[in-house]
Write a protein that holds these residues in place. Structure first.
Motif, mmCIF file in Angstrom:
data_model
loop_
_atom_site.group_PDB
_atom_site.id
_atom_site.type_symbol
_atom_site.label_atom_id
_atom_site.label_comp_id
_atom_site.label_asym_id
_atom_site.label_seq_id
_atom_site.Cartn_x
_atom_site.Cartn_y
_atom_site.Cartn_z
ATOM 1 N N TYR A 1 63.635 153.344 56.550
ATOM 2 C CA TYR A 1 62.973 153.465 55.258
ATOM 3 C C TYR A 1 63.746 154.361 54.319
ATOM 4 C CZ TYR A 1 59.416 151.290 57.931
ATOM 5 O OH TYR A 1 58.762 150.413 58.724
ATOM 6 N N LYS B 1 70.801 148.090 62.940
ATOM 7 C CA LYS B 1 70.727 148.844 61.700
ATOM 8 C C LYS B 1 69.360 149.468 61.486
ATOM 9 C CE LYS B 1 74.144 146.982 58.855
ATOM 10 N NZ LYS B 1 74.473 145.668 58.357
ATOM 11 N N TRP C 1 73.805 144.947 47.697
ATOM 12 C CA TRP C 1 74.388 145.471 48.921
ATOM 13 C C TRP C 1 73.311 146.000 49.862
ATOM 14 C CZ3 TRP C 1 74.989 150.346 51.291
ATOM 15 C CH2 TRP C 1 75.974 150.376 52.292
ATOM 16 N N LYS C 2 72.349 146.671 49.274
ATOM 17 C CA LYS C 2 71.323 147.327 50.068
ATOM 18 C C LYS C 2 70.334 146.326 50.665
ATOM 19 C CE LYS C 2 69.793 151.342 48.057
ATOM 20 N NZ LYS C 2 68.807 152.135 47.380
ATOM 21 N N HIS C 3 70.051 145.236 49.960
ATOM 22 C CA HIS C 3 68.944 144.373 50.376
ATOM 23 C C HIS C 3 69.342 142.998 50.872
ATOM 24 C CE1 HIS C 3 66.200 147.391 48.982
ATOM 25 N NE2 HIS C 3 66.829 147.439 47.822
ATOM 26 N N ASN D 1 77.378 158.384 45.077
ATOM 27 C CA ASN D 1 78.776 157.964 45.178
ATOM 28 C C ASN D 1 79.648 158.466 44.034
ATOM 29 O OD1 ASN D 1 78.256 156.648 47.514
ATOM 30 N ND2 ASN D 1 78.062 154.631 46.588
ATOM 31 N N HIS E 1 72.920 155.662 51.756
ATOM 32 C CA HIS E 1 74.068 155.003 52.358
ATOM 33 C C HIS E 1 75.322 155.578 51.733
ATOM 34 C CE1 HIS E 1 71.138 152.039 53.639
ATOM 35 N NE2 HIS E 1 70.725 152.038 52.401
ATOM 36 N N GLN F 1 83.362 148.116 54.069
ATOM 37 C CA GLN F 1 81.891 148.129 54.045
ATOM 38 C C GLN F 1 81.323 147.319 52.887
ATOM 39 O OE1 GLN F 1 83.713 150.951 54.632
ATOM 40 N NE2 GLN F 1 82.414 152.568 55.476
ATOM 41 N N LEU F 2 82.148 147.145 51.849
ATOM 42 C CA LEU F 2 81.633 146.447 50.674
ATOM 43 C C LEU F 2 81.802 144.933 50.774
ATOM 44 C CD1 LEU F 2 82.682 148.815 47.774
ATOM 45 C CD2 LEU F 2 80.440 148.476 48.779
ATOM 46 N N PRO G 1 86.234 159.805 46.082
ATOM 47 C CA PRO G 1 87.597 159.340 45.779
ATOM 48 C C PRO G 1 87.705 157.818 45.645
ATOM 49 C CG PRO G 1 87.582 160.864 47.634
ATOM 50 C CD PRO G 1 86.167 160.674 47.251
ATOM 51 N N TRP G 2 86.968 157.071 46.474
ATOM 52 C CA TRP G 2 87.155 155.610 46.437
ATOM 53 C C TRP G 2 86.715 154.998 45.121
ATOM 54 C CZ3 TRP G 2 82.924 152.526 45.672
ATOM 55 C CH2 TRP G 2 81.673 153.023 46.036
ATOM 56 N N MET H 1 77.719 149.944 42.958
ATOM 57 C CA MET H 1 77.788 150.912 44.061
ATOM 58 C C MET H 1 78.456 152.200 43.616
ATOM 59 S SD MET H 1 76.497 149.830 46.887
ATOM 60 C CE MET H 1 77.272 150.807 48.154
ATOM 61 N N GLU I 1 74.071 145.469 53.529
ATOM 62 C CA GLU I 1 73.270 146.012 54.614
ATOM 63 C C GLU I 1 72.337 144.964 55.174
ATOM 64 O OE1 GLU I 1 72.501 150.047 55.425
ATOM 65 O OE2 GLU I 1 74.341 148.958 55.849
ATOM 66 N N ILE J 1 87.768 148.487 50.609
ATOM 67 C CA ILE J 1 86.725 149.121 51.420
ATOM 68 C C ILE J 1 85.943 148.060 52.189
ATOM 69 C CG2 ILE J 1 84.629 150.510 51.342
ATOM 70 C CD1 ILE J 1 85.829 151.960 49.024
ATOM 71 N N PHE K 1 57.487 153.891 50.384
ATOM 72 C CA PHE K 1 58.853 154.039 49.921
ATOM 73 C C PHE K 1 59.220 155.510 49.859
ATOM 74 C CE2 PHE K 1 57.631 149.934 48.495
ATOM 75 C CZ PHE K 1 58.789 149.195 48.355
ATOM 76 N N THR K 2 60.514 155.773 49.887
ATOM 77 C CA THR K 2 60.911 157.161 49.661
ATOM 78 C C THR K 2 60.865 157.438 48.160
ATOM 79 O OG1 THR K 2 63.155 156.360 49.688
ATOM 80 C CG2 THR K 2 62.372 157.459 51.669
ATOM 81 N N ILE L 1 79.161 156.076 51.558
ATOM 82 C CA ILE L 1 80.351 155.388 52.053
ATOM 83 C C ILE L 1 81.516 156.343 51.938
ATOM 84 C CG2 ILE L 1 82.009 153.564 51.565
ATOM 85 C CD1 ILE L 1 79.773 151.818 50.783
ATOM 86 N N SER M 1 67.792 155.025 58.179
ATOM 87 C CA SER M 1 68.070 153.718 57.591
ATOM 88 C C SER M 1 66.891 152.762 57.623
ATOM 89 C CB SER M 1 69.276 153.032 58.242
ATOM 90 O OG SER M 1 68.884 152.405 59.439
ATOM 91 N N GLY N 1 85.261 156.916 51.531
ATOM 92 C CA GLY N 1 86.348 156.063 51.049
ATOM 93 C C GLY N 1 87.706 156.678 51.269
ATOM 94 N N ARG O 1 66.782 157.611 68.572
ATOM 95 C CA ARG O 1 67.407 157.556 67.251
ATOM 96 C C ARG O 1 66.619 158.311 66.190
ATOM 97 N NH1 ARG O 1 69.964 152.212 65.797
ATOM 98 N NH2 ARG O 1 68.727 152.460 63.924
#
Lengths: 129, 951
Positions: A121, B754, B85-87, B180, A125, B197-198, B184-185, B174, B202, B195, B349-350, A127, A119, A129, A92
């Motif tokens: 670090y 994940k 959502w992320k954490h 994002n 994300h 995913q929402l 379109p969404w 989000m 994660e 949607i 971190f990034t 999405i 994913s 739609g 991966r």
């Protein structure tokens, strides 16, 4: 001259010595071409796993040897012998950093490997739609 | 379409709005506090200070509000918010909501700013108590703290100033995050319902779902936050021109920071050791280093403050270290948050584009600290103006790196002048046999240690700093023909390839010296001591330590070639014993004043435990069973891991380990390993064993000794002639056998689609040593979602099939066997035909199989495959149990066969014995307790100073 100043000078001299020593220990990022040109010399090589080539891991022969092919950022490929058990997420990985040196037969012998997985670090994300 | 005109359905938009408003309020409050307190300090007018206080209270309320809003969002799973959502996700246990809170960049900044706010309020309360002796420090100290809060509030605001992104907000929806925007969404009013995913987040990386993640970050950040207090006092001391008076109120805070930050760092180590498969408690990872370095300088600063509280010697060093500690905390934030570490750390971190903001934050505080060091106003002004000019030139002309380097040079010159003009004459020569002299030396050694760690950790930063000069270096290289410059022009430095030996090489000698100083310095008096008296007090601890060190050296088998380790062993023993002895010898058993002695003992034990457990750690899984692969390379001859087939029992170190089964529990796959004692094997008369190529039969019942040859004449007769069958059945002679069952360890693998699968260790603790094991490799071609809890299906006894396409007469070599495909035939007996019906054809292959490591051992296997209408529909594999291998027939096409080979299920495990690691943990506890006791005494003693202990 006061004793404190003599001590300060000695400490500064030791500090410079240590920092130069530390720099001497440091490795260099290189691409495969440079690494292969100097067999035996330690390098950090950044690249990606070549997924078109097999990953060979035979634990019953040697549990600490994984062989695969890596492609560096310039697109050059090379067989890599990693002296570790096969990392769980090697397939991966999106980016790998090998630490080790090339051998005389043009293969890379990695003592260690750092891996960046998607994913884990990286926090992107998107999405759809 | 403009998203502002859309009425979104189902969003809790008010929470985000409230969050944004509170963030802005916290910024405004902090700014008002800074300004009010600043004017209050400059003009000495209490009404300005009152304004400042009001601003800080507003800021505090806003920060509390932000915390509450973010928690509310997490608790209610409002996944329309990016941070939530992320954490987090719906499955996560509630108790880990706190971990989600500080998992992300924004949350950890919030945690940090929250602790600053709490400490600021405690300070205000202390300043404003009746009979407070420190009330006049309030505007100065609080102005500094409020200024830091202004910067941190910016980091949570998430706005752009020009191209520079200032932080990021946890309150973004989000649809508002950069990647994002415009999709379109984001234009669909009921996107939340549409949607999928929402509907769920994660989630928190399950690796972080443990209690360490609940307690470690708050402790560490409280430690970081605590370094701000001595910093603020030091700045205030310079600002007010009260060069030493700031020390007394700052001291308890400094050692509070030492205690909390130290505890936080060691918790990180304990976490790595207990729950992560890093193979130890300290890996010299850049992120670990970034938290260790401020602790080292804080310890040095605290000790220098102790010296200068009494008299002004080495005051410059006390200032320098106090200021540098907080700057190093900022620097560590920069290292870990800006993305500059990139590929060098496993848990940085990034970047998120924070680098420029963090760099400026750091430079501003370096500038403020350095400017104030100079006693002369004009010089301060000159330094500030030139620095600002450099900043402007750097930003406008886009030559920031050269500007930063010039700023660094300017700062060094400025500090040197500050020392010459402000500090040089004020420090009279102290006696060489005084406590302050050796504390000074110790602090410098600590500074050296911090400098070396910082330097090596900062190697990725050097590439950034050298980058603009690459063409210049290349040009000089071409002009002068110097290969040094040519290389410099094309350099990309990487961190040391072997971090542990690299850091140990420098840090072991330095810690040896520090431990030695820790041992004797307390025995010296302040100002001057009588050398004879000093030696008489120290004689008993010294002799005891030499004895203990010699005993330990022999017991642990250190050779004289490991001289630095032996020296460290001695000095740590000396430090521990001398500090224990200090309580009865000097303090006359007064435990309430023994805080420093207890802390020093703890420190010595941490070093001793680290030394013994790492230098004498034993990878017992090494070469336990594997074949050498020396033909590949010298480097690969040592296999550090052990291979365990299911049901197998293998000798490993002081135990036999038996891989019993695997168990599935939630996301975790536990591998149950039973451990057995090692006892001598008993042989009975008539048993046959094999040694090399020869066969022996036991003459009598006996227990095996360590050496076969020594026992052979008495107990074994060699068989001159034997049948193949006898040879086949004879086992290898082994001196030992598994004895009593002792304990079970279940290292596990967390299946994590994940975030990737992660191995977590299982450790057996004894008082004197630990056995630490974790899974290095296992077949994880399992989808965790399809597994029911409990055991795994029986088919899991085998690894996945490997298909070999061969012809009759070919050979297949597997890791344990050589397979010769003898023939293929159709099974056409009447019984089979009658049972299956005419449309089916049954093929069988005859395989002759040889043990790869024993040419005498031959087996046969006959796997079957059933065909219908030209397609294989079923089959039956043939197992060869002694070789733990299974052969299947996948396809038959004339002479061409597809043969499946599967090995029995196995895992690869890594196991290390860490001796004496409990010394380290006991040391940690003593270090925290002793420091806490010392802080407590100091707070109490602020009213009535306790009589000084006399050496």
């Amino acid at each position: 001259m006061k004793r404190t100043h003599i001590i300060a000078i000695v400490i500064i001299a030791v500090a410079i010595g240590m920092l130069v020593g530390s720099l001497y220990d440091s490795s260099t990022y290189a691409d495969l071409k440079e690494a292969l040109a100097e067999p035996g010399e330690e390098f950090h090589v950044v690249g990606t796993l070549d997924r078109s080539q097999p990953i060979v891991y035979e634990p019953s022969l040697n549990a600490s040897l994984t062989t695969f092919t890596m492609r560096d950022l310039n697109g050059l490929s090379c067989t890599v012998h990693l002296a570790k058990a096969k990392p769980q997420d090697l397939e991966r990985s999106e980016r790998i950093v090998l630490i080790g040196s090339a051998n005389a037969s043009g293969e890379f012998e990695a003592r260690d490997m750092l891996m960046k997985c998607p994913s884990k670090y990286n926090e992107e994300h998107a999405i759809e739609g | 379409m403009d998203t502002n005109s859309i009425e979104y359905i189902g969003e809790h938009a008010w929470a985000g709005m409230l969050g944004h408003v509170l963030t802005a309020l916290s910024l405004v409050g902090a700014a008002v506090a800074t300004l009010g307190y600043f004017l209050g300090a400059q003009r000495k007018q209490v009404q300005w200070s009152a304004l400042g206080r009001m601003g800080f209270r507003m800021h505090s309320a806003a920060v509390l509000g932000i915390v509450v809003v973010l928690f509310t969002m997490l608790f209610n799973h409002w996944f329309e918010y990016n941070y939530v959502w992320k954490h987090s996700n719906l499955q996560m246990p509630l108790k880990y909501i706190a971990s989600c809170f500080w998992e992300g960049q924004e949350g950890s900044f919030l945690l940090w700013t929250f602790w600053h706010m709490v400490l600021g309020n405690i300070l205000i309360w202390r300043f404003r108590r009746r009979a407070s002796t420190t009330a006049e420090w309030e505007p100065y100290v609080m102005a500094v703290i409020a200024l830091v809060q202004v910067f941190l509030a910016f980091m949570l605001l998430g706005i752009y100033v020009g191209d520079t992104k200032l932080g990021s907000s946890p309150f973004l929806l989000m649809r508002e995050i950069e990647s994002n925007i415009g999709l379109p969404w984001t234009m669909i009013p009921d996107y939340l319902a549409r949607i999928p995913q929402l509907a769920d987040g994660e989630g928190l990386n399950p690796l972080l779902q443990n209690y360490w993640m609940v307690i470690h970050p708050p402790t560490l950040f409280l430690g970081f936050a605590a370094t701000l207090v001595p910093f603020a006092f030091a700045i205030s001391g310079l600002w007010r021109g009260q060069r030493t008076q700031w020390i007394a109120p700052a001291l308890p805070w400094t050692f509070f920071g030492v205690m909390v930050l130290g505890t936080g760092i060691l918790m990180g180590g304990a976490w790595a050791y207990e729950a992560l498969s890093f193979g130890g408690f300290w890996a010299w990872d850049p992120v670990e280093n970034a938290s260790l370095v401020p602790w080292i300088t804080l310890v040095a600063a605290g000790h220098l403050m102790l010296v200068n509280k009494r008299k002004e010697t080495s005051l410059f060093a006390a200032y320098l270290l106090t200021l540098i500690t907080f700057i190093l905390v900022l620097y560590s934030t920069f290292l870990t948050r800006s993305g500059v570490l990139g590929d060098t750390s496993v848990h940085s971190f990034t970047g998120d584009g924070m680098l420029p903001a963090l760099v400026r934050f750091l430079l501003i505080f370096i500038g403020i600290s350095a400017a104030l060091m100079h006693p002369d106003r004009a010089q301060r002004r000159f330094y500030v103006l030139v620095s600002l000019a450099l900043l402007v030139i750097g930003v406008v002309l886009e030559v920031e790196v050269p500007a930063i380097l010039l700023f660094g040079l300017l700062t060094i010159v400025h500090l040197a002048q500050s020392y010459r003009q402000g500090f040089m004459d004020s420090s009279p020569e102290e006696s060489a046999w005084s406590r302050e002299f050796w504390i000074f030396i110790g602090s410098l050694i600590l500074l050296l240690s911090a400098a070396q760690i910082t330097f090596s950790t900062s190697i990725p930063v050097f590439n950034l700093l050298l980058e603009p000069f690459e063409r210049l270096f290349a040009w000089i290289g071409r002009q002068t023909g110097s290969s040094f410059f040519t290389n410099l022009g094309d350099i990309d430095i990487a961190p040391p390839a072997k971090p542990k030996p690299h850091y140990n090489k420098f840090q072991v000698p330095l810690s040896m010296i520090v431990a030695f100083l820790v041992a004797f310095t307390q025995y010296l008096r302040w100002r001057t001591s009588d050398f004879g008296q000093f030696m008489r007090k120290l004689a008993v601890p010294l002799v005891l330590s030499i004895i203990l060190a010699v005993v330990l050296t022999l017991a642990l088998g250190y050779s004289w070639r490991e001289f630095t380790l032996v020296a460290l062993l001695f000095t740590t023993c000396f430090a521990a014993i001398a500090n224990i002895a200090y309580v009865p010898l000097v303090l006359k058993g007064s435990l309430k004043n023994a805080g420093p002695s207890i802390a020093h003992t703890g420190f010595a034990l941490v070093l001793l435990g680290a030394l013994v457990s790492t230098s004498r750690s034993d990878a017992v899984s090494s070469n336990a069973r594997n074949m050498d692969l020396r033909y590949l390379s010298e480097e690969f001859s040592n296999s550090e891991d052990i291979l365990l087939y299911r049901g197998d029992t293998v000798r490993m170190g002081d135990h036999y380990v038996h891989y019993e089964s695997k168990r599935h529990d939630g996301v975790n796959l536990h591998y149950e390993m039973d451990y057995f004692a090692v006892r001598p094997r008993t042989y009975h008369a008539g048993d046959t064993v094999r040694i090399g190529g020869a066969l022996f039969r036991a003459r009598d019942d006996h227990q095996a000794g360590a050496d076969f040859l020594a026992q052979q004449p008495d107990h074994w007769e060699e068989l001159r002639s034997y049948s193949k069958r006898e040879l086949w059945h004879a086992r290898e002679w082994t001196p030992t056998a598994p004895g009593d069952s002792l304990f079970t360890l279940a290292p596990f693998v967390q299946l994590n689609k994940k975030f990737g699968n992660v191995a977590e260790p299982s450790t057996k603790h004894w008082p004197g040593r630990d056995l630490y094991t974790h899974i290095r490799y296992a077949d994880l071609a399992i989808d965790p979602d399809t597994l029911a809890d409990g055991s795994i299906t029986p088919d899991d006894r085998w690894m996945p099939d490997r298909l070999h396409e061969k012809q009759v007469g070919d050979t297949i070599v597997t890791p344990t066997s050589v397979v010769i495909i003898d023939s293929v035939y159709t099974v056409s007996d009447s019984a089979t035909k009658a049972m299956l019906g005419e449309q089916y054809t049954v093929y069988a292959a005859l395989l002759r199989i040889r043990d790869l490591y024993n040419p005498e051992r031959w087996f046969e296997a006959r796997p079957l495959v059933i065909y219908a209408h030209g397609q294989p529909v079923a089959g039956r594999a043939a197992e060869v149990a002694p070789l733990r291998i299974k052969y299947g027939l996948a396809t038959v096409d004339g002479e061409k066969l597809g043969i499946n080979v599967a090995e029995a299920e196995f895992v690869v495990m890594h196991a290390i014995v860490f001796p004496g690691i409990n010394i380290l943990w006991i040391g940690c506890i003593l270090l925290a307790l002793g420091t806490g006791l010392a802080v407590w005494q100091r707070i109490k003693g602020a009213k009535a100073p306790p009589p000084l202990p006399h050496a």
